[in-house]
Design a protein around this motif. Structure first.
Motif, short mmCIF file in Angstrom:
data_model
loop_
_atom_site.label_atom_id
_atom_site.label_comp_id
_atom_site.label_asym_id
_atom_site.label_seq_id
_atom_site.Cartn_x
_atom_site.Cartn_y
_atom_site.Cartn_z
N LEU A 196 29.04 6.58 -17.47
CA LEU A 196 28.85 6.62 -16.01
C LEU A 196 27.39 6.32 -15.69
O LEU A 196 26.70 5.67 -16.47
CB LEU A 196 29.30 8.00 -15.50
N ASN A 197 26.91 6.78 -14.56
CA ASN A 197 25.48 6.65 -14.23
C ASN A 197 25.11 7.72 -13.22
O ASN A 197 25.97 8.52 -12.81
CB ASN A 197 25.13 5.23 -13.76
N HIS A 198 23.85 7.73 -12.82
CA HIS A 198 23.36 8.88 -12.03
C HIS A 198 24.08 9.04 -10.70
O HIS A 198 24.06 10.14 -10.12
CB HIS A 198 21.84 8.75 -11.80
N THR A 199 24.72 7.99 -10.20
CA THR A 199 25.31 8.07 -8.85
C THR A 199 26.47 9.07 -8.77
O THR A 199 26.83 9.50 -7.68
CB THR A 199 25.79 6.69 -8.36
N ILE A 200 27.03 9.45 -9.93
CA ILE A 200 28.13 10.44 -9.87
C ILE A 200 27.65 11.77 -9.29
O ILE A 200 28.44 12.57 -8.82
CB ILE A 200 28.80 10.69 -11.24
N TRP A 201 26.32 12.01 -9.36
CA TRP A 201 25.78 13.28 -8.87
C TRP A 201 25.39 13.21 -7.39
O TRP A 201 24.94 14.21 -6.83
CB TRP A 201 24.53 13.66 -9.68
N ASN A 202 25.53 12.04 -6.74
CA ASN A 202 24.94 11.87 -5.41
C ASN A 202 25.39 12.93 -4.41
O ASN A 202 24.58 13.48 -3.67
CB ASN A 202 25.26 10.47 -4.85
N GLU A 203 26.71 13.19 -4.39
CA GLU A 203 27.21 14.13 -3.38
C GLU A 203 26.69 15.54 -3.63
O GLU A 203 26.29 16.25 -2.70
CB GLU A 203 28.75 14.13 -3.42
N THR A 204 26.69 15.94 -4.89
CA THR A 204 26.17 17.27 -5.24
C THR A 204 24.67 17.34 -4.98
O THR A 204 24.16 18.32 -4.42
CB THR A 204 26.48 17.58 -6.72
N ALA A 205 23.96 16.27 -5.34
CA ALA A 205 22.50 16.25 -5.15
C ALA A 205 22.14 16.37 -3.67
O ALA A 205 21.16 17.04 -3.31
CB ALA A 205 21.91 14.97 -5.74
N ALA A 206 22.94 15.74 -2.81
CA ALA A 206 22.67 15.80 -1.37
C ALA A 206 22.74 17.25 -0.87
O ALA A 206 22.06 17.61 0.09
CB ALA A 206 23.65 14.92 -0.61
N LEU A 207 23.56 18.06 -1.51
CA LEU A 207 23.70 19.46 -1.09
C LEU A 207 22.57 20.34 -1.65
O LEU A 207 22.46 21.49 -1.29
CB LEU A 207 25.05 20.00 -1.56
N LEU A 208 21.80 19.79 -2.57
CA LEU A 208 20.76 20.58 -3.24
C LEU A 208 19.35 20.18 -2.85
O LEU A 208 18.40 20.91 -3.11
CB LEU A 208 20.91 20.44 -4.76
N GLU A 209 19.21 18.99 -2.24
CA GLU A 209 17.86 18.43 -2.09
C GLU A 209 16.98 19.20 -1.11
O GLU A 209 15.77 19.02 -1.12
CB GLU A 209 17.93 16.94 -1.71
N ASP A 210 17.57 20.07 -0.30
CA ASP A 210 16.74 20.92 0.57
C ASP A 210 16.06 22.02 -0.24
O ASP A 210 15.08 22.61 0.23
CB ASP A 210 17.62 21.61 1.63
N GLN A 211 16.59 22.31 -1.39
CA GLN A 211 16.09 23.48 -2.13
C GLN A 211 15.52 23.11 -3.49
O GLN A 211 15.04 23.98 -4.20
CB GLN A 211 17.24 24.47 -2.38
N ALA A 212 15.60 21.84 -3.88
CA ALA A 212 15.14 21.46 -5.22
C ALA A 212 14.65 20.02 -5.22
O ALA A 212 15.03 19.23 -4.35
CB ALA A 212 16.28 21.62 -6.23
#
Ligand code: MLT
Length: 257
Positions: free
Chosen positions: A28-44
């Motif tokens: 795969l590649n890093h884009t599989i995390w995009n949705e989860t990352a969007a929910l975390l980027e305010d805090q990390a």
């Protein structure tokens, strides 16, 4: 979102705060995390690498779990980050375990998502090496098609995953298959990982059985186990909210909150 390159590994970063690196699985590649990352980027500060031979990172041959872990450390060096909360799915989890062994002083927390500490059985190893040869000869389409059927418990996601995997070059797939075949057994190492750990399992995972997650959680000194009902091998896509919440819990534990 910021996109940067080290000599070997491409990565994306988003958000600000404690460093949280999320590593994708095979092929795969890093884009599989995009949705989860969007929910975390305010805090990390979320860092999303493409492992060698995947996404925008060039093929490196040979590659190993250790050399991929070194690539993750090189990204941290490039970003001036000393310590990280590191989580990986499946093959990404194998790389995270290698990182934990090679760079214990740089690890603030460890997330293991639909992965295992066990190495391949001799039969599985042979099958993987044969599949690497076949992939080199025939291209990436066959792997993309066969894996699309088992990567998720959500049939509507299979086509998108197939497309994503078909962009992974055959040489990148083959190098990663060889690396997985050669990876070492890590079960006996788990008790030495003293940082807060999170183990996420999809109860409908068709690739790695939930027992592997339970075994890891029992062996890790400070682990929380999250089992997701109805979720397959890709919780970050099938259940991004639950995955982000679990990772947020890990971040807080790593910060000592
Ligand atoms: C993965 O999802 O990264 C791989 O399927 C793991 C494996 O084959 O061992």
């Amino acid at each position: 979102m910021e996109e940067l390159k080290t000599p070997l590994i491409h990565y994306a970063t988003r958000g600000q705060g404690t460093a949280l690196m999320l590593v994708h699985g095979f092929p795969l590649n890093h884009t599989i995390w995009n949705e989860t990352a969007a929910l975390l980027e305010d805090q990390a500060r979320v860092i999303l690498p493409d492992l060698p031979g995947h996404g925008q990172s060039p093929v490196v041959e040979p590659v190993s779990m250790d050399s991929m872990a070194d690539g993750l450390a090189a990204i941290l060096d490039a970003l001036g980050i000393e310590k990280v909360v590191l989580a990986g799915q499946s093959m990404g989890g194998y790389v995270c375990l290698a990182f934990a062994r090679r760079y214990p002083q740089r690890l603030a927390g460890l997330g293991l998502v639909c992965t295992q500490a066990a190495a391949d059985s001799p039969e599985k190893r042979q099958a993987r090496l044969a599949q690497a040869e076949q992939t080199l000869a025939e291209g990436s389409q066959r792997v993309a098609e066969s894996m699309a059927a088992v990567l998720t418990n959500r049939p509507e996601m299979a086509e998108g995953l197939k497309h994503l995997m078909s962009t992974t070059p055959a040489a990148g797939m083959a190098a990663a298959m060889r690396a997985m075949a050669e990876r070492t057994e890590m079960s006996a190492f788990l008790p030495q990982i003293s940082v807060p750990a999170l183990v996420i399992a999809g109860l409908a995972d068709a690739i790695i059985p939930v027992e592997r997650a339970r075994e890891m959680a029992a062996s890790l000194p400070d682990a929380r186990l999250v089992e997701l009902e109805g979720v397959g091998h890709s919780p970050m896509m099938e259940a991004p909210q639950a995955t982000a919440e679990a990772l947020l819990g890990l971040l807080k534990r790593a910060q000592g909150a």
